[in-house]
Structure formats: structure tokens, C-alpha cells
Design a protein around this motif. Structure first.
Motif: not given
Ligand SMILES: NC(=O)c1ccc[n+]([C@@H]2O[C@H](COP(=O)([O-])OP(=O)(O)OC[C@H]3O[C@@H](n4cnc5c(N)ncnc54)[C@H](OP(=O)(O)O)[C@@H]3O)[C@@H](O)[C@H]2O)c1
Length: 371
Positions: A129-135, A137-145, A153-157, A293-300
């Protein structure tokens, strides 16, 4: 005495992504011999002179084993992964090779992770999974978290696929064959199966000012199988994966998702016609840099997001695989037997981020406060 150059084989190196991987790897000027192999590799054009081209059918196990034996690292840029599943990974394991793949198929990922014990036993390292997604995008998501200790509450790629670029045949097939009636999302750290039409109804995403309110198509990402193993993932309640495909009439999606009779034949026909149409339409047209690509997390009280732009999703896929290969070649990823995804601790995220930056790709999370 100097060490001899490492030998890298790009399986599928004449495909859309494979060619870009070869271009990046040879451009990095590492002490490495890069070769390509495919059924029609000898016909490949515009590759650096030193690249050897080998014609082979990877369905032939004996010939594939004999070829892989001659290399240190095998990069799998073949496809569709839905068809190959883990068959070439198995050969890498029995030949005790380092394997890097750009798999994006949920089903193939399940088969690849099943090789974990064999890979440990046979002393083989699989980086999957060393491409764009996964890869990426996973890195972007980890950055957000990783940005704070709250629970999202929720999040996504979300990905934006422009119709301004030529796709590979294998990528078009993968996309079409995965239009099925259900998708997996992550809910409280577990894979949860839901009806695609249920979450797709009125689902839109705004990437930026110029890409607003784009209808989404949901998919099951291999990340669903690996993120629950990451401690940061427990800080997100629900996570899903979707893309916008420019130019795709949305009313065809339910038809494709519901297709049962002659499914493979119809998909193959659509794949061929889409490929031909793209080739005709786009040759010679200038390509814009867009959010891909965009990763996001919805916090309070805020939304955190992290996004990357490029001229093409294929460039980002090839760049991710090539940077991971560079880290292996430089000894920055210590050879660790088993099957690893990008979340694994053996891949240093600060080094990987610095390398992306060197190539002009900034990975900067942003916070949008909500009053
Ligand atoms: N992770 C990600 O973000 C990401 C992004 C893009 C693509 N992908 C995946 O990467 C794969 C490649 O995509 P692509 O768009 O680059 O596809 P592509 O241009 O169609 O390339 C596929 C390659 O596989 C080779 N191949 C297929 N069957 C073969 C066989 N039996 N024996 C030997 N070689 C064979 C093809 O060469 P010959 O026809 O000459 O054999 C070609 O080089 C796809 O599975 C796609 O889904 C992943």
C-alpha cells in the motif's frame, strides 16, 4: 571495496504508474540498477537508456520466480491487483525478496496480510500500500490525528480525480470492478459494512474554493484493515473513504453497483471504451495542479485537515513508492521481515515527510475553528 549497485525490478514498469516510478528512481541518482518487466516491456518508450526491459507473463510462476531471484527489491506496479491478489507477493516471499507494492484493492490487501507469518519465516519484507491511497493518504490521516489529544467525531479521506489525465487500464478496471452494493467504513475501530447508496446519498465535499460541493463515490480502502492497529486511530469514532471522479455521470453509479449479470464482460467493455476515450480527448492538453487528496477529522470545536496538490494522482502514487524504495536503499527503513503498511513504525514519518518536501509536496495540517 565499494558495494555493487542494488538491483531493482519494477514489475509493470511500462504501465502508467510503473513508468513514473522508473523516472523517479533513476532521477534520485542512487547506486542502483533499475529494470522493468511486463508482457510488452520491450515496446516501452521514453525510458532512461540504462533501464533493461524484460518481456514476461507474470501468470507464469516458474519464469517469475527465476526473474525475481536476480533482484534485491521488487516493486509491484502491475495490475489489476484484484486479479493478481497476493500471487506475486508469494513469489517474493519464497525468493526472500524485499517487495514494495502500490496495492489499492481491499480484497487483495486481505490476501497480502495473510502472508505475514510466511514472510517472517522466510525472511522477506513486504511493504504494501505504498501508493497514493493507501500510502500518502494514510500519512495525511495520521497527521490529522496526531495533532491533538481530542477524539474526533468523524473523519475521512477524500480524493479528486480530474478527467484531465490519462489513466492506466489496470486503474480503470480496479475502479469499475469495485463499484459494488456495499462499502466498508471504520466505526469505533472496527470495519463496518454499509450500503453504498445509503452513505452516498447527498454526500458532497469541498476541496477548496475552486473545487466546491463535489458529489462523492465511496470505496472500501485497504486502510480499514491496518488503521485499527494504530494507536492514534482509537481517537476517531467514524472514518470513511470517498472520491470525486470528474466527468463521471453520477446516475451511472447505482447501475454499476447493482450490476450482476455479465458483470465482468460489461466492466471490461467499459474499461476499454473509457481508456480509448481518454486517450483521444486528452493528448496534448496542458494539465493543472489541483488538490488531489485531503484527510480530515471533525473535532468538537474545529476541523483539522491536511491536503496535497499535484498535476496527477499517478505522480503522487509513483512518488510515494519511489520515496519508500529510496528509504530502503539508503538503509532508513531497516529490513524487518513480515508485511508492513505505511502506519508501521519501521517507516519513519519525519524522514518520509522531509523527502516529500524535497520533491515539492508539503504535508501541513491546517485547523479551521468553528464558532
Ligand atoms: N495505491 C494507489 O494509490 C494506486 C494508484 C494508481 C494505481 N494503483 C494500482 O496500480 C496498478 C497499476 O496501475 P496503472 O494505472 O499504472 O496500470 P497500467 O498502466 O495498466 O499498468 C499495468 C502494468 O501491469 C502489466 N501487466 C498486467 N498484467 C501482466 C501480466 N500478466 N504479466 C506481466 N505484466 C503484466 C502491464 O504491462 P503489459 O500489458 O505489457 O503486460 C502494465 O505494465 C493497478 O492495479 C492500480 O489499481 C494504485
Amino acid at each position: 571495496m565499494k558495494n555493487p549497485p542494488k538491483r531493482v525490478l519494477v514489475a509493470g514498469g511500462n504501465g502508467v504508474t510503473g513508468k513514473l516510478i522508473v523516472r523517479y528512481l533513476t532521477g534520485f541518482k542512487l547506486p542502483v540498477q533499475v529494470d522493468i518487466a511486463a508482457r510488452t516491456a520491450l515496446r516501452a518508450q521514453n525510458l532512461p537508456e540504462q533501464v533493461r526491459k524484460i518481456d514476461i507473463d507474470f501468470q507464469n510462476k516458474k519464469a517469475t520466480s527465476a526473474l525475481f531471484r536476480q533482484y534485491d527489491i521488487i516493486i509491484l506496479a502491475i495490475g489489476p491487483f484484484d486479479i493478481f491478489k497476493a500471487s506475486l507477493h508469494e513469489i517474493c516471499v519464497s525468493e526472500q525478496k524485499i517487495c514494495i507494492d502500490i496495492n489499492d484493492s481491499y480484497e487483495a490487501a486481505s490476501e497480502i496480510y495473510k502472508l505475514k507469518k510466511d514472510a517472517e519465516h522466510h525472511q522477506s519484507m513486504i511493504l504494501t500500500g505504498m501508493g497514493l491511497a493507501p500510502g500518502l493518504t494514510t500519512l495525511l490521516l495520521l497527521e490529522v490525528l496526531q495533532q491533538n489529544n481530542e477524539t474526533a467525531q468523524s473523519g475521512g479521506v477524500r480524493m479528486f480525480f480530474s478527467n484531465g489525465i490519462n489513466s492506466g487500464k489496470a486503474s480503470i478496471y480496479t475502479m469499475l470492478i469495485n463499484f459494488i452494493s456495499h462499502v466498508f467504513i471504520l466505526s469505533n475501530g472496527k470495519a463496518y459494512k454499509t450500503l453504498s447508496k445509503k452513505i452516498e446519498k447527498d454526500a458532497y465535499y469541498t476541496f477548496n474554493e475552486s473545487l466546491k460541493h463535489k458529489p462523492l463515490i465511496y470505496y472500501s480502502s485497504p486502510e480499514i484493515q491496518t488503521l485499527p492497529l494504530n494507536k492514534d486511530c482509537s481517537r476517531i469514532r467514524q472514518l470513511d473513504f470517498a472520491f470525486h471522479l470528474e466527468g463521471m455521470p453520477m446516475n451511472i453509479i447505482p447501475f454499476l453497483r447493482g450490476l450482476k449479470i455479465f458483470r465482468k464482460t460489461i466492466i471490461k467493455f467499459l474499461c476499454k471504451s473509457t481508456y480509448k476515450k481518454q486517450k483521444k480527448q486528452q493528448s496534448g492538453q496542458p494539465v493543472e495542479t489541483l488538490v488531489i487528496a485531503s484527510a480530515f477529522g471533525q473535532f468538537d470545536n474545529c476541523i483539522k485537515h491536511c491536503q496535497v496538490s499535484s498535476k496527477s494522482s499517478y505522480e503522487l502514487t509513483a512518488l510515494t513508492a519511489s520515496l519508500v524504495a529510496e528509504m530502503v536503499l539508503k538503509g532508513e527503513i531497516v529490513e524487518t521481515n513480515g508485511v508492513h503498511s505505511i502506519e508501521s513504525d519501521i517507516i519513519s514519518k519525519p524522514i518520509l515527510k522531509t523527502r516529500f518536501e524535497r520533491e515539492g509536496i508539503k504535508i501541513n495540517p491546517e485547523i479551521v475553528n468553528q464558532s
